[in-house]
Design an enzyme around this catalytic site. Structure first.
Site, PDB file in Angstrom:
ATOM      1  N   HIS A 266       0.843  -1.184   0.000  1.00 21.92           N
ATOM      2  CA  HIS A 266       0.000   0.000   0.000  1.00 21.92           C
ATOM      3  C   HIS A 266       0.883   1.241   0.000  1.00 21.92           C
ATOM      4  O   HIS A 266       1.973   1.239   0.571  1.00 21.92           O
ATOM      5  CB  HIS A 266      -0.918   0.018   1.231  1.00 21.92           C
ATOM      6  CG  HIS A 266      -2.042   0.991   1.132  1.00 21.92           C
ATOM      7  ND1 HIS A 266      -1.905   2.304   1.511  1.00 21.92           N
ATOM      8  CD2 HIS A 266      -3.320   0.854   0.681  1.00 21.92           C
ATOM      9  CE1 HIS A 266      -3.053   2.936   1.304  1.00 21.92           C
ATOM     10  NE2 HIS A 266      -3.926   2.086   0.805  1.00 21.92           N
ATOM     11  N   GLU A 319      -7.892  -4.501  -0.898  1.00 23.37           N
ATOM     12  CA  GLU A 319      -8.429  -5.064  -2.132  1.00 23.37           C
ATOM     13  C   GLU A 319      -8.397  -6.588  -2.149  1.00 23.37           C
ATOM     14  O   GLU A 319      -9.189  -7.219  -2.856  1.00 23.37           O
ATOM     15  CB  GLU A 319      -7.649  -4.523  -3.338  1.00 23.37           C
ATOM     16  CG  GLU A 319      -7.524  -3.009  -3.396  1.00 23.37           C
ATOM     17  CD  GLU A 319      -8.859  -2.293  -3.516  1.00 23.37           C
ATOM     18  OE1 GLU A 319      -9.906  -2.957  -3.571  1.00 23.37           O
ATOM     19  OE2 GLU A 319      -8.853  -1.050  -3.537  1.00 23.37           O
TER      20      GLU A 319
END
Length: 376
Positions: A266, A319
């Site tokens: 991330h 996700e």
């Protein structure tokens, strides 16, 4: 007087572009919050409508305020009659779902009687932002169903926003477990700092344009696979891997060719993405073969990434389990990123209102590095 230029990092990383009271992300701590409240705890204990109210008002609603807000949402999430002919045309187009949504919302200003935010007071901006955000779910669902040759499903005012979205998309009233799973995902994705799409919405709002203009621009940013396109890609990776015992070799192959492992790492979180942990719990509550395979594959990928990239933490992000949750709850794969837009539009609208109130045009400078100008 020559303008004084300030060097900033590529991608504006670490640059404070504006003040906000909506929420913040603390990447080094693996923590984010909406207002004064831990976002993960909100997703565990509150409804989507309660948290939507929070980011609009800066506080949680009373019982009466929540009931009124739910009634207002139920009334406003019906697709306006003036947009239905456009939905028929756009649904038949060969285009991604977000592009179709953007086309409809771009044309919605007149139908929804939206005015430039510069011409509205704060109450007007809040009312018009809610008017737009409320129709995103039913418009997306109608576009998806008409694209499949199925009739649209009218929103059910007796259902919460998340449950009604599932119903509008699938045509089947969801189970409480499925509805709550999608609702928790929506709460987790309402807002997340000054990400690319949120910043885009604020830039457009700073020009004084209307809410539909700002949201349409944000949707363009969200369409990029480096921002909002990973849930279906992460699920595609699970399909490619198949057997968890193949995961390590698959990761080595992807890393060896320079491809990113979607669903891992991330831009902000350095330790772990707190949203991933809760979504894994949600997925395990739903259960099923896909969830069991995802858990096993995640473990193998984490071990292999740690081996291949020592010293560079690449934990699973929101996700990875988002796609697992949405598919298990019954949403079609091409609706994963659009579902992200259902919640994030509410977040964008809160930022649009906040930016418009600031009354300051966002207009950075650039440094010219081309050939010298002639004729001077």
């Amino acid at each position: 007087m020559t303008e004084q230029l300030i060097d900033v990092p590529p991608g504006l990383h670490g640059v404070v572009a504006a003040d906000t009271a909506i929420g913040a992300v603390h990447g080094d701590e693996g923590y984010f919050h909406y207002g004064a409240y831990d976002a993960i705890e909100l997703a565990r204990t509150r409804s989507f409508e309660e948290v939507w109210w929070l980011i609009r008002e800066g506080r949680l609603p009373s019982a009466d305020e929540l009931a009124q807000f739910r009634r207002s949402l139920a009334e406003q999430r019906r697709v306006p009659q003036g947009l239905k002919p456009l939905i028929e045309v756009v649904a038949a187009m060969d285009a991604p779902p977000l592009a179709k949504l953007r086309a409809v919302l771009s044309a919605s200003s007149q139908v929804l009687n939206l005015a430039p935010v510069i011409d509205l007071d704060d109450d007007g901006r809040r009312e018009q932002s809610l008017r737009l955000a409320a129709i995103v779910a039913p418009v997306l669902a109608a576009l998806n169903r008409r694209g499949r040759g199925e009739p649209p499903v009218e929103p059910d005012p007796s259902l919460g926003h998340a449950a009604s979205y599932l119903y509008e998309t699938t045509g089947v009233v969801p189970t409480p477990v499925d509805a709550r799973a999608v609702e928790q995902y929506l709460i987790l994705t309402l807002d997340h700092g000054f990400n690319a799409s949120t910043f885009t919405a604020r830039v457009v709002a700073s020009t004084g344009a209307d809410v539909a203009d700002a949201v349409s621009a944000a949707l363009g940013a969200l369409a990029g696979p480096l921002h909002g396109g990973a849930p279906s890609r992460a699920l595609d990776a699970l399909d490619q891997i198949g057997d968890p015992q193949r995961a390590a070799d698959w990761v080595r192959g992807e890393v060896g060719t320079g491809r990113r492992i979607m669903g891992f790492g991330h831009a902000v979180y350095r330790a772990s993405d707190p949203r991933s942990g809760l979504l894994r719990e949600v997925a395990e509550r739903l259960g099923g073969p896909l969830v069991e395979r995802a858990v096993a594959i995640e473990a193998e990928i984490l071990v292999t990434l740690a081996e291949l990239k020592p010293g560079r933490p690449l934990p699973s992000n929101v996700e990875f389990y988002a796609g697992v949750v949405m598919e298990t709850a019954g949403l079609p794969r091409d609706m994963f990123t659009p579902t992200f837009a259902v919640s994030r539009t509410a977040g964008w609208c809160a930022h649009i209102v906040e930016q418009a109130a600031a009354g300051k045009l966002i207009r950075p400078s650039s440094r010219y590095i081309g050939p010298p100008p002639t004729g001077r």
